[in-house]
Design a protein around this motif. Structure first.
Motif, short mmCIF file in Angstrom:
data_model
loop_
_atom_site.label_atom_id
_atom_site.label_comp_id
_atom_site.label_asym_id
_atom_site.label_seq_id
_atom_site.Cartn_x
_atom_site.Cartn_y
_atom_site.Cartn_z
N GLU B 52 -6.59 -2.23 -4.16
CA GLU B 52 -6.59 -3.55 -3.53
C GLU B 52 -7.92 -4.22 -3.86
O GLU B 52 -8.97 -3.59 -3.75
CB GLU B 52 -6.46 -3.41 -2.01
N VAL B 53 -7.87 -5.47 -4.30
CA VAL B 53 -9.13 -6.17 -4.57
C VAL B 53 -9.15 -7.50 -3.83
O VAL B 53 -8.09 -8.04 -3.46
CB VAL B 53 -9.35 -6.43 -6.08
N LYS B 54 -10.36 -8.00 -3.59
CA LYS B 54 -10.50 -9.29 -2.93
C LYS B 54 -11.31 -10.23 -3.82
O LYS B 54 -12.00 -9.78 -4.74
CB LYS B 54 -11.16 -9.10 -1.57
N VAL B 55 -11.22 -11.51 -3.52
CA VAL B 55 -11.87 -12.51 -4.36
C VAL B 55 -13.38 -12.26 -4.40
O VAL B 55 -14.03 -12.18 -3.36
CB VAL B 55 -11.58 -13.94 -3.86
N GLY B 56 -13.91 -12.13 -5.58
CA GLY B 56 -15.35 -11.94 -5.74
C GLY B 56 -15.75 -10.48 -5.85
O GLY B 56 -16.91 -10.17 -6.08
N GLN B 57 -14.78 -9.58 -5.72
CA GLN B 57 -15.07 -8.16 -5.84
C GLN B 57 -15.19 -7.79 -7.32
O GLN B 57 -14.40 -8.26 -8.15
CB GLN B 57 -13.94 -7.36 -5.19
N MET B 58 -16.17 -6.94 -7.63
CA MET B 58 -16.36 -6.60 -9.03
C MET B 58 -15.19 -5.76 -9.52
O MET B 58 -14.78 -4.79 -8.87
CB MET B 58 -17.66 -5.83 -9.23
N ILE B 59 -14.62 -6.15 -10.66
CA ILE B 59 -13.56 -5.32 -11.23
C ILE B 59 -14.00 -4.68 -12.55
O ILE B 59 -13.38 -3.76 -13.04
CB ILE B 59 -12.25 -6.13 -11.47
N ALA B 60 -15.11 -5.18 -13.10
CA ALA B 60 -15.63 -4.57 -14.33
C ALA B 60 -17.11 -4.84 -14.38
O ALA B 60 -17.56 -5.94 -14.02
CB ALA B 60 -14.94 -5.16 -15.55
N GLU B 61 -17.86 -3.83 -14.81
CA GLU B 61 -19.31 -4.04 -14.85
C GLU B 61 -19.80 -4.20 -16.29
O GLU B 61 -19.19 -3.68 -17.23
CB GLU B 61 -20.05 -2.92 -14.15
N ALA B 62 -20.89 -4.96 -16.39
CA ALA B 62 -21.50 -5.21 -17.70
C ALA B 62 -21.77 -3.88 -18.38
O ALA B 62 -22.28 -2.95 -17.76
CB ALA B 62 -22.79 -5.99 -17.52
N ASN B 63 -21.42 -3.79 -19.64
CA ASN B 63 -21.57 -2.55 -20.38
C ASN B 63 -22.66 -2.74 -21.44
O ASN B 63 -22.36 -3.01 -22.59
CB ASN B 63 -20.22 -2.19 -21.00
N GLY B 64 -23.90 -2.65 -20.99
CA GLY B 64 -25.00 -2.87 -21.92
C GLY B 64 -25.79 -4.11 -21.55
O GLY B 64 -25.46 -4.81 -20.58
N PHE B 65 -26.83 -4.39 -22.36
CA PHE B 65 -27.72 -5.51 -22.04
C PHE B 65 -27.02 -6.84 -22.28
O PHE B 65 -26.99 -7.71 -21.42
CB PHE B 65 -28.99 -5.40 -22.88
N VAL B 66 -26.43 -6.98 -23.46
CA VAL B 66 -25.71 -8.23 -23.75
C VAL B 66 -24.25 -8.03 -23.35
O VAL B 66 -23.41 -7.60 -24.14
CB VAL B 66 -25.82 -8.64 -25.23
N SER B 67 -23.96 -8.30 -22.11
CA SER B 67 -22.62 -8.14 -21.56
C SER B 67 -22.62 -8.85 -20.21
O SER B 67 -23.66 -9.34 -19.77
CB SER B 67 -22.30 -6.64 -21.38
N ALA B 68 -21.47 -8.95 -19.56
CA ALA B 68 -21.43 -9.63 -18.28
C ALA B 68 -20.38 -8.98 -17.39
O ALA B 68 -19.32 -8.57 -17.86
CB ALA B 68 -21.11 -11.11 -18.47
N SER B 69 -20.71 -8.88 -16.11
CA SER B 69 -19.76 -8.30 -15.16
C SER B 69 -18.65 -9.29 -14.87
O SER B 69 -18.81 -10.49 -15.03
CB SER B 69 -20.48 -7.94 -13.86
N ILE B 70 -17.52 -8.72 -14.40
CA ILE B 70 -16.36 -9.56 -14.15
C ILE B 70 -15.86 -9.29 -12.72
O ILE B 70 -15.88 -8.15 -12.24
CB ILE B 70 -15.25 -9.25 -15.19
N TYR B 71 -15.45 -10.35 -12.05
CA TYR B 71 -15.05 -10.26 -10.65
C TYR B 71 -13.61 -10.73 -10.46
O TYR B 71 -13.13 -11.58 -11.22
CB TYR B 71 -16.00 -11.10 -9.79
N ALA B 72 -12.97 -10.19 -9.43
CA ALA B 72 -11.57 -10.56 -9.16
C ALA B 72 -11.51 -12.03 -8.76
O ALA B 72 -12.32 -12.50 -7.96
CB ALA B 72 -11.00 -9.68 -8.06
N SER B 73 -10.55 -12.76 -9.32
CA SER B 73 -10.45 -14.18 -9.01
C SER B 73 -9.38 -14.45 -7.96
O SER B 73 -9.27 -15.55 -7.45
CB SER B 73 -10.13 -14.96 -10.29
N VAL B 74 -8.57 -13.43 -7.67
CA VAL B 74 -7.57 -13.57 -6.59
C VAL B 74 -7.64 -12.29 -5.75
O VAL B 74 -8.14 -11.26 -6.20
CB VAL B 74 -6.13 -13.73 -7.15
N SER B 75 -7.11 -12.36 -4.54
CA SER B 75 -7.00 -11.13 -3.75
C SER B 75 -5.61 -10.57 -3.99
O SER B 75 -4.65 -11.32 -4.16
CB SER B 75 -7.25 -11.41 -2.27
#
Lengths: 305, 458
Positions: B52-75
């Protein structure tokens, strides 16, 4: 599954295409045709028609025989036909006009790969070939009342005797010469149209005409007459600005124009021909690849390797 | 002042939606979130199927220096994690979330504490922000500057030079306060001595907004730039605002400049105020096939179909659909592809605007050369590429081409010049790599020979 077109950007294009550019050139050439019709009579139309028809037909047949896509619709053959006709005397036998047109299209243009690939201006090269092959008819200048009339250039160089036409007549085109080259006003009008429509840039014509003016002034000739006579305006605005055979950078165009101007004056003043515009443009055509190489743009932020 | 003006093209503006306040679309039932919506390494999923995920919860983390984390956009519930085809042509893992429609915000979200530069940059990193102008370069990486005194100017890019797109325009109107707060943050934490808000002059309201805000302030100014595409291209913008030239192979920071898109900046300020990371985007929906062009606010990962449906669907069958503007946008294969972090527009064109123009022989008119903002010679590059002359391609510097499309836009023969440049760039890269390897091998051979000679002599 949606069947969308997937292609590389940009997905938006300007409206101008090859045919519309050539149409603009034809429009720019129209005033000179009207002027010439008034000055030399209806035979002008006949010569132009023969040249245009032969050029288009030759291109069509060449592409048919060599099984290449037909490019007659881009109007470039039409432009070549008109330009060649403008460089012929009104009394030229029609078969000679047709022969010249065929040479321009088949030998100078198509055998080198067609539009954009030829290194020499088809109309100019054909004109030079005709001048050598048919020197008699190519240098017989007739005027409305069928009296032979020497060109101002022949008069200036002392190769012919007579009185120079007045400046007004020079501007209007009431003097001997080729079909499309006599009326300075009509040619300037056409040149202005090309500049306004951004078909050409100012670099070549200004450099060409400016060089002739300065050089002849220094030599003590009559610069204004030099500019208004012969094929200078026609050459500077319509032939030295041909895309395929001249440099495509602005600095290259300046060099090209200056070169044309210098060679024109050299031939006019010291050569055995009264006119040097065609030769100067052809010579500079040959130098074009080298000018292009010399005048490459400097990439923004580029670092020398 | 500036020595020479850079060239460009007068592309039609078509900012039809500039006056259109963005509307939030109904929560989509399904979102597909690819792990690569940025330049750099794809993010690593941290959820599993069934979570179960909620809006703004991290679903993927940055993998390395040049990368960006990703967050759930819906619950909702993570439905699957599998590979999807993305616009670049690669298959990338994507997290699909089935929405519960409630849009419950993640409880643990709190505004970050920011008291110094490191905390500021760290906050930006945690926001998951990437360059929203389209390039998608992770923003935190750009702000990670070792020596802050190197920064002479920070340019806020509000040029928005692509036709149709008005999402940045809306940011500068609706979220002007956030942009302004962002400017203050940059002054405080990035020690920006000079902040330049650069806006094309076809957005007079935005210029006026910020001119008013700048009154009585020091170190921040608005620069109205002529609407000449590609004004918003990074190198072009830097030159036109500061006169600095970013050399080939260098970054803006090497000449003391950082460029941030105005919406990116507004989102930085928003994140620092609310703690809600980048989960939704303002997107311009337009094009000749769209019934009601408008600006919409969309959760990241929403299929394009839902977005177009919200805009009344299509009045004509769409034949070409783009991420981004018509000059540099990427054509997509179908309407199932999702809205990405760096999507600022989706355009759908009817048949007449989609068909590929027939290309004819190059007439050497030089228009491509006259219009290239980076003073390249596309016509020469094309013939060099045809001849596979990579030495010449290197001399012609095809590698600095930014693929803005001016050359192909003006080409009367409709040559596919951008396509050729892309191929030539890739070819040149391979060639240079090969040459380097060859040189190394040669060197190794020579050294081996020398050693052998030494041993025989000894």
């Amino acid at each position: 599954m949606a069947n969308f077109i997937v292609s590389v950007s940009p997905h938006l294009r300007e409206k101008t295409d090859t045919a519309s550019i050539m149409r603009d050139v034809l429009i720019a050439l129209a005033p000179a045709l009207i002027a010439s019709f008034i000055i030399f009579g209806e035979r002008v139309l006949l010569v132009v028609a023969v040249c245009v028809a032969t050029c288009c037909l030759c291109e069509y047949l060449f592409e048919k025989i060599t099984k290449k896509p037909c490019t007659v619709r881009d109007c470039s053959a039409c432009v070549t036909g008109v330009l060649l006709a403008y460089n012929l005397p009104v009394g030229i036998p029609l078969w000679q006009a047709a022969f010249g047109s065929a040479v321009a299209i088949v030998v100078v243009k198509m055998l080198f790969g067609g539009i954009g690939q030829n290194f020499a201006n088809p109309a100019i090269t054909a004109r030079i070939i005709m001048l050598l092959a048919f020197s008699g008819t190519m240098t017989t200048w007739t005027f409305p009342d069928t009296v032979s009339s020497a060109t101002p250039l022949a008069l200036l160089s002392g190769q012919a005797q007579g009185e120079l036409p007045s400046l007004t007549n020079m501007l209007l085109g009431l003097h001997g010469g080729c079909i499309g080259e006599t009326s300075a006003i009509a040619l300037l009008l056409g040149g202005a149209y090309l500049l306004i429509r951004r078909v050409i840039t100012w670099h070549t014509p200004v450099a060409f005409i400016g060089t002739v003016f300065v050089f002849t002034l220094l030599l003590g000739e009559q610069p204004v007459y030099q500019i208004l006579s012969g094929g200078l305006l026609l050459g500077a605005f319509f032939m030295a600005t041909d895309y395929a055979t001249t440099p495509s950078t602005n600095s290259g165009r300046l060099i090209f124009g200056i070169g044309c101007g210098l060679i024109t004056v050299l031939i006019r003043v010291w050569g055995s021909y009264p006119e040097g515009v065609s030769f100067s443009i052809l010579l500079m055509n040959i130098l074009t690849p080298h000018i292009s190489k010399l005048t490459r743009t400097k990439p923004f932020g580029g670092v020398e390797a | 002042m500036l020595k020479k003006k850079l060239n460009g093209v007068h592309a039609p503006h078509r900012k039809n939606t500039a006056g259109d306040k963005p509307q939030r679309i109904p929560t989509p039932s399904l979102v597909t979130i690819p792990m690569s919506m940025h330049i750099g390494a794809p993010a690593k999923p941290v959820v599993s199927v069934g979570d179960e995920v909620k809006v703004g919860q991290m679903i993927a983390e940055a993998n390395g220096f040049v990368s960006a984390s990703i967050y759930a956009s819906v619950s909702g519930k993570v439905k699957k994690i599998d590979d999807v085809l993305v616009a670049g042509g690669q298959y990338i893992p994507a997290v699909t979330i089935e929405s519960d429609g409630a849009q419950t915000a993640f409880e643990e979200l709190t505004p970050p504490t920011v008291t110094n530069t490191d905390e500021f940059v760290d906050a930006v990193r945690r926001s998951g922000l990437v360059g929203l102008g389209g390039a998608g370069f992770p923003t935190a990486v750009k702000l990670k500057v070792n020596d802050l005194s190197k920064i002479e100017a920070i340019i806020i890019n509000g040029a928005e030079c692509e036709p149709y797109i008005t999402s940045d325009t809306r940011t500068m109107i609706d979220d002007a306060d956030f942009v302004w707060e962002g400017v203050k943050l940059l002054q405080k934490y990035m020690e920006a001595k000079r902040v330049i808000i650069a806006i094309e002059d076809n957005k007079p309201q935005c210029i006026k907004n910020f001119r008013e805000k700048c009154q009585g302030e020091t170190g921040v100014e608005v620069k109205a730039l002529p609407a000449l595409y590609p004004q918003g291209g990074e190198k072009v913008l830097i030159y036109n605002t500061t006169g600095k030239i970013v050399p080939e192979g260098k970054l803006p920071i090497d000449v003391g400049v950082v460029v941030l898109n105005c919406t990116t900046l507004a989102d930085i300020a928003k994140f620092i105020k609310t703690g809600m990371p980048l989960v939704e985007k303002c997107v311009t929906v337009d094009g000749s096939a769209v019934c009601q062009p408008k600006n919409v606010i969309v959760p990241v990962g929403t299929p394009l179909k839902d977005v177009f449906d919200f805009c009344g669907g299509f009045k004509k069958p769409p034949k070409k659909v783009l991420y981004g503007g018509p000059m540099m946008g990427i054509a997509v294969p179908d309407l199932d592809v999702p809205i990405l972090k760096n999507t600022n527009a989706v355009l759908a064109f009817a048949e007449e605007d989609a068909v590929l123009p027939k290309s004819t022989a190059c007439i050497r008119c030089g228009r491509c050369i006259a219009h290239c903002p980076l003073k390249l010679m596309p016509a020469e590059i094309e013939s060099a590429y045809k001849a596979k002359d990579f030495e010449l391609l290197g001399e012609l510097k095809v590698n600095i081409c930014m693929e803005c499309g001016c050359c192909a836009f003006v080409c009367p023969a409709r040559r596919p010049l951008v396509q050729v440049n892309k191929l030539a760039k890739a070819g040149l890269r391979d060639y240079q790599k090969q040459q380097k390897e060859l040189a190394e091998k040669q060197k190794a051979r020579e050294e081996a020979k020398k050693q052998k000679e030494n041993t025989t002599n000894g």
